[in-house]
Design a protein around this motif. Structure first.
Motif, mmCIF file in Angstrom:
data_model
loop_
_atom_site.group_PDB
_atom_site.id
_atom_site.type_symbol
_atom_site.label_atom_id
_atom_site.label_comp_id
_atom_site.label_asym_id
_atom_site.label_seq_id
_atom_site.Cartn_x
_atom_site.Cartn_y
_atom_site.Cartn_z
ATOM 1 N N TRP A 1 -4.616 -9.634 -6.418
ATOM 2 C CA TRP A 1 -5.260 -9.543 -5.113
ATOM 3 C C TRP A 1 -4.488 -10.376 -4.095
ATOM 4 C CZ3 TRP A 1 -10.084 -6.856 -5.109
ATOM 5 C CH2 TRP A 1 -10.555 -6.520 -6.381
ATOM 6 N N TRP B 1 -1.167 0.204 -3.666
ATOM 7 C CA TRP B 1 -2.278 -0.738 -3.677
ATOM 8 C C TRP B 1 -3.356 -0.244 -2.720
ATOM 9 C CZ3 TRP B 1 -1.744 -6.576 -4.595
ATOM 10 C CH2 TRP B 1 -0.892 -6.816 -5.684
ATOM 11 N N HIS C 1 -6.727 -3.619 -10.571
ATOM 12 C CA HIS C 1 -7.693 -4.634 -10.152
ATOM 13 C C HIS C 1 -7.451 -6.002 -10.797
ATOM 14 C CE1 HIS C 1 -9.780 -0.841 -9.216
ATOM 15 N NE2 HIS C 1 -10.373 -1.512 -8.252
ATOM 16 N N ARG C 2 -6.190 -6.341 -11.019
ATOM 17 C CA ARG C 2 -5.885 -7.668 -11.568
ATOM 18 C C ARG C 2 -5.223 -8.581 -10.541
ATOM 19 N NH1 ARG C 2 -2.604 -7.379 -17.017
ATOM 20 N NH2 ARG C 2 -1.357 -5.917 -15.793
ATOM 21 N N HIS D 1 -6.732 -1.029 -0.124
ATOM 22 C CA HIS D 1 -6.988 -2.063 0.879
ATOM 23 C C HIS D 1 -8.390 -1.942 1.444
ATOM 24 C CE1 HIS D 1 -6.665 0.761 4.304
ATOM 25 N NE2 HIS D 1 -5.757 1.367 3.558
ATOM 26 N N SER D 2 -8.866 -3.067 1.977
ATOM 27 C CA SER D 2 -10.172 -3.126 2.609
ATOM 28 C C SER D 2 -10.064 -4.022 3.831
ATOM 29 C CB SER D 2 -11.231 -3.688 1.652
ATOM 30 O OG SER D 2 -12.461 -3.894 2.314
ATOM 31 N N THR E 1 0.816 -1.212 0.000
ATOM 32 C CA THR E 1 0.000 0.000 0.000
ATOM 33 C C THR E 1 0.850 1.262 0.000
ATOM 34 O OG1 THR E 1 -0.168 -0.135 2.419
ATOM 35 C CG2 THR E 1 -1.957 -1.112 1.133
ATOM 36 N N GLY F 1 -4.985 -11.389 0.003
ATOM 37 C CA GLY F 1 -5.879 -11.284 1.141
ATOM 38 C C GLY F 1 -5.388 -12.068 2.341
ATOM 39 N N THR G 1 -10.897 -15.365 -12.822
ATOM 40 C CA THR G 1 -9.655 -15.696 -12.135
ATOM 41 C C THR G 1 -8.816 -16.650 -12.975
ATOM 42 O OG1 THR G 1 -10.665 -15.375 -9.967
ATOM 43 C CG2 THR G 1 -8.661 -16.708 -10.059
ATOM 44 N N LEU H 1 -7.800 -7.314 2.840
ATOM 45 C CA LEU H 1 -7.577 -7.492 1.413
ATOM 46 C C LEU H 1 -6.887 -6.276 0.828
ATOM 47 C CD1 LEU H 1 -8.274 -9.320 -1.109
ATOM 48 C CD2 LEU H 1 -10.316 -7.906 -1.367
ATOM 49 N N TRP I 1 -5.371 -4.847 -3.178
ATOM 50 C CA TRP I 1 -5.408 -5.143 -4.603
ATOM 51 C C TRP I 1 -4.667 -4.068 -5.377
ATOM 52 C CZ3 TRP I 1 -9.537 -3.674 -1.636
ATOM 53 C CH2 TRP I 1 -10.154 -2.466 -1.953
ATOM 54 N N SER I 2 -4.163 -4.451 -6.556
ATOM 55 C CA SER I 2 -3.389 -3.542 -7.395
ATOM 56 C C SER I 2 -4.297 -2.473 -7.987
ATOM 57 C CB SER I 2 -2.700 -4.323 -8.517
ATOM 58 O OG SER I 2 -3.663 -4.935 -9.353
#
Length: 285
Positions: free
Chosen positions: A46, A25, A43-44, A27-28, A20, A48, A70, A37, A39-40
């Motif tokens: 991930w 990236w 959005h490709r 995050h959630s 991050t 977690g 996926t 989680l 992610w880039s």
């Protein structure tokens, strides 16, 4: 010399903070679902953390197109050595970087795997023995503390990690129904850069530095020979900073396992309350 794959995780390792802060990236954090989680930006890619599943603490998913189907997945259990997660995090970060996209390059993590000859070659070259049974090739380490099962007939589904294409398991056989010390599951479609990275780590000849509190003593008890003495290395005068997660991890591992365990044993009389809990690997907020 104790194999690197018996080292366990480094409690100070924080892959999410690296991704991050250095690679932007997103995050959630879902405390209700017990997961974290990142992610880039495209959005490709991930990565977690599933706190409710010790068998798949880390989970990686990759799509060839943003938010597309996926292409492949990897799951890693909670005790997976830090270097494995660090190397995969670096590969994902580099694959999602703007530099690769700018020059129209296809990063190795997006290339379909042709076969597993490279993986099997690394393992067999290190003296691992293989046997074919029930549609899979099982390869076991010389010390019988690690094994890799490669499903070949059929290779499997890219969305199925319950019966994965490749299953890495570390720990003695017949643990009375207990889970292995750590395990990695790789779905079909995963590129060679991922599977070969696992093979190289499993066959790495050198030890990895860990505090005694983070090493599974039951596993280490299966090894009869202690680490041989290692010559002291002069301190490096280089001021160059590590540029990837894996390099930062490697820079911290300058002492042998024998040295770090001896140091930890000398301080074992300290009160248990002083032992810090393992880090969850989340970025500071």
């Amino acid at each position: 010399m104790r194999p690197a794959y018996l080292a366990g995780p480094d409690p100070d390792f924080q892959p999410f903070e690296w991704l991050t802060s250095e690679w932007a990236w997103r995050h959630s954090d879902s405390r209700e679902l017990g997961s974290y989680l990142v992610w880039s930006p495209d959005h490709r890619f991930w990565l977690g953390e599933a706190l409710t599943d010790s068998g798949a603490w880390w989970r990686i998913a990759v799509q060839r197109e943003p938010l597309g189907p996926t292409a492949w997945m990897v799951s890693l259990s909670a005790q997976t050595p830090t270097e494995v997660v660090a190397d995969l995090a670096d590969q994902l970060a580099l694959a999602g970087s703007s530099t690769a996209a700018r020059f129209g390059e296809e990063h190795p993590v997006l290339r379909p795997a042709a076969d597993r000859r490279s993986l099997l070659g690394v393992l067999s070259g290190a003296g691992w023995r293989s046997v074919y049974r029930d549609g899979a090739l099982e390869v076991e380490s010389p010390d019988h503390l690690a094994r890799v099962r490669v499903r070949v007939d059929p290779p499997g589904d890219p969305l199925d990690l319950d019966d994965p294409h490749i299953h890495v398991e570390v720990g003695p056989r017949g643990r009375g129904g207990q889970a292995p010390y750590w395990q990695a599951k790789v779905s079909t479609g995963a590129p060679d850069v991922v599977t070969d990275s696992l093979a190289r780590f499993l066959t790495a000849p050198g030890p990895v530095t860990r505090d005694k509190r983070w090493v599974d003593e039951r596993l280490l008890a299966h090894l009869e020979l202690p680490d041989p003495p290692m010559p002291e290395q002069p301190a490096s005068r280089s001021t160059q900073h590590a540029t990837t997660t894996a390099q930062r991890v490697a820079a911290a591992a300058s002492r042998t396992t024998r040295q770090i365990l001896a140091a930890a044993a000398a301080g074992s009389a300290a009160p248990a309350a002083e032992a810090a809990p393992p880090s969850t690997g989340r970025p500071a907020r």
